[in-house]
Design an enzyme around this catalytic site. Structure first.
Site, PDB file in Angstrom:
ATOM      1  N   ARG A   1      71.840  33.534  46.420  1.00 45.85           N
ATOM      2  CA  ARG A   1      71.252  32.195  46.629  1.00 45.85           C
ATOM      3  C   ARG A   1      72.333  31.136  46.872  1.00 45.85           C
ATOM      4  NH1 ARG A   1      65.954  32.584  42.890  1.00 45.85           N
ATOM      5  NH2 ARG A   1      64.613  33.130  44.628  1.00 45.85           N
TER       6      ARG A   1
ATOM      7  N   LYS B   1      47.032  42.097  43.365  1.00 45.33           N
ATOM      8  CA  LYS B   1      45.871  41.202  43.287  1.00 45.33           C
ATOM      9  C   LYS B   1      45.343  40.735  44.635  1.00 45.33           C
ATOM     10  CE  LYS B   1      47.413  39.360  38.919  1.00 45.33           C
ATOM     11  NZ  LYS B   1      48.366  38.356  38.504  1.00 45.33           N
TER      12      LYS B   1
ATOM     13  N   GLY C   1      58.534  38.856  46.581  1.00 46.06           N
ATOM     14  CA  GLY C   1      59.628  39.325  45.732  1.00 46.06           C
ATOM     15  C   GLY C   1      59.658  40.834  45.582  1.00 46.06           C
TER      16      GLY C   1
ATOM     17  N   GLY D   1      56.213  32.370  46.161  1.00 46.72           N
ATOM     18  CA  GLY D   1      55.018  31.548  46.395  1.00 46.72           C
ATOM     19  C   GLY D   1      55.086  30.761  47.692  1.00 46.72           C
TER      20      GLY D   1
HETATM   21  P1  ADP Z   1      55.079  40.795  46.432  1.00 49.92           P
HETATM   22  O1  ADP Z   1      55.910  40.328  45.253  1.00 49.92           O
HETATM   23  O2  ADP Z   1      55.867  41.598  47.423  1.00 49.92           O
HETATM   24  O3  ADP Z   1      54.283  39.689  47.041  1.00 49.92           O
HETATM   25  P2  ADP Z   1      52.922  41.531  44.704  1.00 49.92           P
HETATM   26  O4  ADP Z   1      53.550  40.797  43.575  1.00 49.92           O
HETATM   27  O5  ADP Z   1      51.702  40.978  45.303  1.00 49.92           O
HETATM   28  O6  ADP Z   1      53.994  41.824  45.847  1.00 49.92           O
HETATM   29  O7  ADP Z   1      52.550  43.007  44.239  1.00 49.92           O
HETATM   30  C1  ADP Z   1      53.464  43.847  43.613  1.00 49.92           C
HETATM   31  C2  ADP Z   1      52.862  44.528  42.436  1.00 49.92           C
HETATM   32  O8  ADP Z   1      51.709  45.262  42.810  1.00 49.92           O
HETATM   33  C3  ADP Z   1      53.823  45.516  41.825  1.00 49.92           C
HETATM   34  O9  ADP Z   1      54.039  45.174  40.474  1.00 49.92           O
HETATM   35  C4  ADP Z   1      53.109  46.854  41.956  1.00 49.92           C
HETATM   36  O10 ADP Z   1      53.312  47.693  40.851  1.00 49.92           O
HETATM   37  C5  ADP Z   1      51.669  46.429  42.025  1.00 49.92           C
HETATM   38  N1  ADP Z   1      50.830  47.468  42.646  1.00 49.92           N
HETATM   39  C6  ADP Z   1      50.859  47.897  43.911  1.00 49.92           C
HETATM   40  N2  ADP Z   1      49.941  48.870  44.096  1.00 49.92           N
HETATM   41  C7  ADP Z   1      49.325  49.050  42.927  1.00 49.92           C
HETATM   42  C8  ADP Z   1      48.272  49.910  42.466  1.00 49.92           C
HETATM   43  N3  ADP Z   1      47.690  50.799  43.279  1.00 49.92           N
HETATM   44  N4  ADP Z   1      47.873  49.801  41.179  1.00 49.92           N
HETATM   45  C9  ADP Z   1      48.462  48.932  40.370  1.00 49.92           C
HETATM   46  N5  ADP Z   1      49.452  48.095  40.716  1.00 49.92           N
HETATM   47  C10 ADP Z   1      49.870  48.160  41.984  1.00 49.92           C
HETATM   48 MG    MG Z   2      55.434  39.936  43.237  1.00 50.76          MG
END
Ligand code: ADP
Ligand code: MG
Length: 420
Positions: A38, A198, A345, A368
């Site tokens: 960073r 989510k 992330g 975010g």
């Molecule tokens: P990013 O940070 O790239 O935006 P997210 O925070 O939305 O991604 O999602 C990442 C999380 O989703 C991780 O902690 C991962 O373990 C969880 N995850 C992905 N697929 C599944 C699944 N099938 N069941 C439970 N958790 C999941």
């Molecule tokens: Mg995430």
């Protein structure tokens, strides 16, 4: 596009407040900086302002301090910066007030003063007008380059831009232009890969991508809400009942727009602590990764892509047993000749873990803020940039009284054309 620092004239001799994102990871025991990315990423903006002869005042947050907490001091960041700008960096142990003002007065053109953590004052996150005013009073011009907090209306990201004339730095400029280009002028086929836990977090991103992309691949925990919407048995996998209707609407939207929306056709699932590759799920089974057939189907689309946007791992990748899908997708994106953008992330951790981050065209680091950009929303801290065209009266009065004492023209802020 917003006004950038390159479009600002007469930075020489001007007191410039730069909001950077120096929220670096620190070692709990020694306070040593664990990853300087960073800081190094911010160097081009700082170098530009230093070369332009600005008196640079840098502020940032670090961690989530509860009032003043020594372990979240920006002193180690100032020390790190000093390695790049030898003899030019001073650390100010406070953020605002008499001592800060005194230290700003001592700044020579091209020198840098690093203020203490803006979040040591709880008024920062409340976007308190008095705190913003104090902060703004240190400078004549404001530059925001903290992309990671650009979706937040805090005093140092928003309040100061209501007071000082302003511009964005190179980091924010790059984030905005890459996404804007990708959406308005995509290389087709434009393939979006979406995952994560989510649905709620990503509804707007999915909607936006169904609009602008040609093919949308959905994996990860959120895919199960879509599969449930199609009436499939998802066993004990992640399910967001409150978003079931959103999922149904999104499926309809894709159909209406003639877009290809692909969901997993098989899964890697856990049952009684044993891992299975399955086509059909049943009660007691939790889907934690996309299965090999889905990997193949997704990679086939990725190979055809002219442009790829990836947001969210397609499985619970932190657990080795469920990381295969995400790793294979990451490698396929890296290998592809398509223009590639990755945001989020966890997605960035995943691409780093497979050692292929170098082959990605753009890694959007904002969390975010990246999500907001990807859903096509504007960022408040970017929106406000350029709203103030010249220094407010209170400041210019001081200038005009100084004028009689032969103040140089540079203390006057030029009227600049501003894009709204
Ligand atoms: P990013 O940070 O790239 O935006 P997210 O925070 O939305 O991604 O999602 C990442 C999380 O989703 C991780 O902690 C991962 O373990 C969880 N995850 C992905 N697929 C599944 C699944 N099938 N069941 C439970 N958790 C999941
Ligand atoms: Mg995430």
């Amino acid at each position: 596009m917003k006004r950038t620092i390159k479009e600002v004239e007469e930075l020489s001799g001007k007191k410039v407040l730069l909001r950077a994102d120096f929220n670096v990871p620190l070692d709990e025991n020694t306070n040593a900086i664990l990853d300087t990315t960073r800081i190094t990423e911010e160097l081009p903006t700082i170098q530009y302002l230093v070369d332009a002869g600005a008196k640079l005042i840098v502020c940032s947050h670090l961690g989530r301090p509860n009032g003043v907490e020594e372990k979240y001091s920006l002193k180690p960041v100032a020390d790190e910066l000093a390695k790049h700008f030898e003899g030019k960096v001073t650390f100010c142990p406070v953020t605002i007030g008499t001592e800060a003002k005194k230290m700003v007065r001592k700044l020579k053109d091209g020198e840098i003063l690093v203020l203490e953590n803006v979040r040591f004052d709880e008024r920062e996150e409340a976007n308190d007008p008095k705190f913003a005013k104090e902060l703004a009073s240190l400078a004549e011009f404001y530059v925001n380059d903290a992309f990671g907090t650009a979706h937040r209306k805090h005093a140092s990201t928003y309040g100061v831009a209501e007071i000082l004339p302003s511009a964005i730095g190179f980091l924010i400029e790059k984030e905005l232009s890459v996404i804007e280009n990708a959406y308005t002028n995509p290389k087709r086929p434009f393939v979006a890969v979406l995952g994560g836990a989510k649905v709620k977090d990503k509804i707007n991103v999915i909607k936006k991508l169904i609009d602008v992309a040609d093919t949308v691949l959905i994996g990860g925990g959120m895919a199960f809400t879509f599969l449930a919407a199609q009436g499939k048995n998802i066993g004990d996998s992640l399910f967001a009942e409150e978003n079931l209707n959103d999922a149904k609407n999104i499926l309809k939207l894709a159909e209406k727009k003639g877009k290809k929306l692909l969901l997993p056709i098989d899964n890697v699932a856990l049952e009684n602590n044993k891992v299975y590759k399955v086509l059909e799920m049943h009660e007691g089974m939790e889907g934690l990764d996309i299965g090999p057939k889905t990997v193949k189907m997704f990679i086939k689309e990725i190979k055809k892509a002219g442009q790829i946007v990836w947001n969210g791992p397609v499985g619970k990748y932190e657990d080795k047993r469920f990381a295969k899908g995400t790793n294979k997708i990451a490698k396929a994106i890296a290998k592809s000749k398509a223009f590639s953008i990755i945001g989020g992330g966890d997605s960035i951790s995943a691409i780093n873990a497979c050692g292929c981050a170098e082959q990605i065209d753009h890694l959007s680091t904002g969390g975010g803020a990246s999500l907001k950009l990807m859903e096509g929303s504007s960022l408040p801290a970017v929106d406000i940039i350029g709203k103030v065209k010249k220094l407010k009266v209170a400041n210019s009065k001081k200038k005009s009284s100084a004028k009689s004492k032969k103040a140089p023209a540079k203390t006057k802020c030029k009227k600049e054309k501003v894009e709204e």
